[in-house]
Scaffold this motif. Structure first.
Motif, PDB file in Angstrom:
ATOM      1  N   GLU A 230       0.827  -1.200   0.000  1.00 40.47           N
ATOM      2  CA  GLU A 230       0.000   0.000   0.000  1.00 40.47           C
ATOM      3  C   GLU A 230       0.864   1.255   0.000  1.00 40.47           C
ATOM      4  O   GLU A 230       0.531   2.245  -0.664  1.00 40.47           O
ATOM      5  N   ARG A 231       1.987   1.208   0.704  1.00 42.22           N
ATOM      6  CA  ARG A 231       2.882   2.361   0.732  1.00 42.22           C
ATOM      7  C   ARG A 231       3.448   2.638  -0.666  1.00 42.22           C
ATOM      8  O   ARG A 231       3.516   3.788  -1.113  1.00 42.22           O
ATOM      9  N   ARG A 232       3.851   1.571  -1.365  1.00 41.50           N
ATOM     10  CA  ARG A 232       4.387   1.734  -2.725  1.00 41.50           C
ATOM     11  C   ARG A 232       3.325   2.288  -3.684  1.00 41.50           C
ATOM     12  O   ARG A 232       3.608   3.154  -4.510  1.00 41.50           O
ATOM     13  N   GLU A 233       2.108   1.775  -3.557  1.00 42.21           N
ATOM     14  CA  GLU A 233       1.038   2.228  -4.444  1.00 42.21           C
ATOM     15  C   GLU A 233       0.715   3.701  -4.219  1.00 42.21           C
ATOM     16  O   GLU A 233       0.425   4.443  -5.176  1.00 42.21           O
TER      17      GLU A 233
ATOM     18  N   GLU B  82      -9.699   5.393  -5.582  1.00 44.00           N
ATOM     19  CA  GLU B  82     -10.090   4.118  -4.967  1.00 44.00           C
ATOM     20  C   GLU B  82     -10.692   4.357  -3.581  1.00 44.00           C
ATOM     21  O   GLU B  82     -11.692   3.729  -3.207  1.00 44.00           O
ATOM     22  N   LEU B  83     -10.101   5.284  -2.846  1.00 45.63           N
ATOM     23  CA  LEU B  83     -10.604   5.600  -1.512  1.00 45.63           C
ATOM     24  C   LEU B  83     -11.995   6.241  -1.597  1.00 45.63           C
ATOM     25  O   LEU B  83     -12.883   5.925  -0.794  1.00 45.63           O
TER      26      LEU B  83
ATOM     27  N   ASP C  49      -6.720   1.078   6.826  1.00 43.73           N
ATOM     28  CA  ASP C  49      -7.929   0.890   7.615  1.00 43.73           C
ATOM     29  C   ASP C  49      -9.135   0.604   6.728  1.00 43.73           C
ATOM     30  O   ASP C  49      -9.861  -0.375   6.929  1.00 43.73           O
ATOM     31  N   VAL C  50      -9.349   1.437   5.717  1.00 49.12           N
ATOM     32  CA  VAL C  50     -10.550   1.312   4.896  1.00 49.12           C
ATOM     33  C   VAL C  50     -10.475   0.116   3.953  1.00 49.12           C
ATOM     34  O   VAL C  50     -11.452  -0.602   3.770  1.00 49.12           O
ATOM     35  N   GLU C  51      -9.321  -0.109   3.345  1.00 48.89           N
ATOM     36  CA  GLU C  51      -9.185  -1.191   2.378  1.00 48.89           C
ATOM     37  C   GLU C  51      -8.981  -2.554   3.027  1.00 48.89           C
ATOM     38  O   GLU C  51      -9.575  -3.542   2.605  1.00 48.89           O
TER      39      GLU C  51
END
Length: 240
Positions: A92-95, A106-107, A139-141
């Motif tokens: 997730e950090r890389r994305e 996406e969020l 958290d959300v994903e």
């Protein structure tokens, strides 16, 4: 006329409370395993022989083996889970670094899926991204918190302690009760403890308590009956 009040009972609403509940629930299950495993074993052995040294040696060996097995199993399982969580965090950090706009969209879509209006979803997504983009996406994903990742060592220690505490009750009952009542006392103490832990586990999880108590006590009774029957066949029978 007084206004009606709502009674919610025990409802934790934060991640820390949920984490503590998971540990408590795991402890209850570990204690359950210790009760059933050791009670079934010592009842079976006591049905075959009245020699206290044999019962003590068998019970202690089974307690040690069970606690170590539970700890190792929990450590391996939770280590795998933690490795997966770390991989998700890094991904997730890389994305977020490579595709910030796509991640924002996406969020927004995720917040819309939760029921927010499009404009509200976008506003929330933008504001939360400004606060902490990585934490928000995790958290959300994925429903995880990078500051609250599972700890395999804690899980292993907790599991071993819970198993040992549960196992000590039937072991002490069979060793400290006079000969004519050994098996009956062990069975009664074990079923009572199972009912208690089953009820606590159900309460913590918000499940029906009576059903959980019935389920766990019936299962424990069956396990005790089977091992008693086997021990009686091998040892010639012991009076309850």
């Amino acid at each position: 006329m007084a206004e009606p009040t709502l009674e919610h009972g025990f409802e934790p609403h934060d991640a820390a409370s949920n984490s503590k509940l998971n540990w408590l629930r795991a402890g209850v299950l570990g204690a359950n395993d210790g009760i059933v495993s050791i009670a079934a074993l010592v009842v079976g052995v006591a049905a075959a022989t009245s020699d206290p040294a044999v019962i003590l040696l068998t019970g202690i060996a089974a307690l040690a083996a069970g606690a170590i097995s539970m700890a190792l199993g929990e450590y391996v399982s939770v280590s795998s889970q933690r490795d997966s969580e770390k991989a998700w965090v890094n991904k997730e950090r890389r994305e977020l670094e490579m595709f910030p706009e796509e991640e924002l969209e996406e969020l927004v879509a995720l917040y819309e899926a939760k029921g927010l209006k499009p404009e509200t979803a976008r506003q929330v997504a933008v504001e939360m991204t400004e606060v902490d983009a990585l934490k928000t996406h995790l958290d959300v994903e994925l429903g995880i918190d990078q500051d609250e990742l599972t700890n395999p060592l804690h899980a292993a220690i907790s599991s071993a302690i819970a198993f040992t505490v549960g196992a000590l009750l039937p072991l002490l009952a069979v060793l400290l009760t006079p000969e004519p009542f050994k098996i009956a006392a062990t069975v009664a103490a074990s079923l009572l403890a199972l009912a208690l832990t089953g009820g606590i586990g159900a309460y913590i999880g918000g499940a029906p308590v009576p059903r959980a108590i019935l389920r766990v006590t019936i299962g424990g009774a069956l396990a005790l009956a089977v091992t008693y029957f086997i021990g009686s066949l091998l040892g010639g029978g012991t009076a309850i």
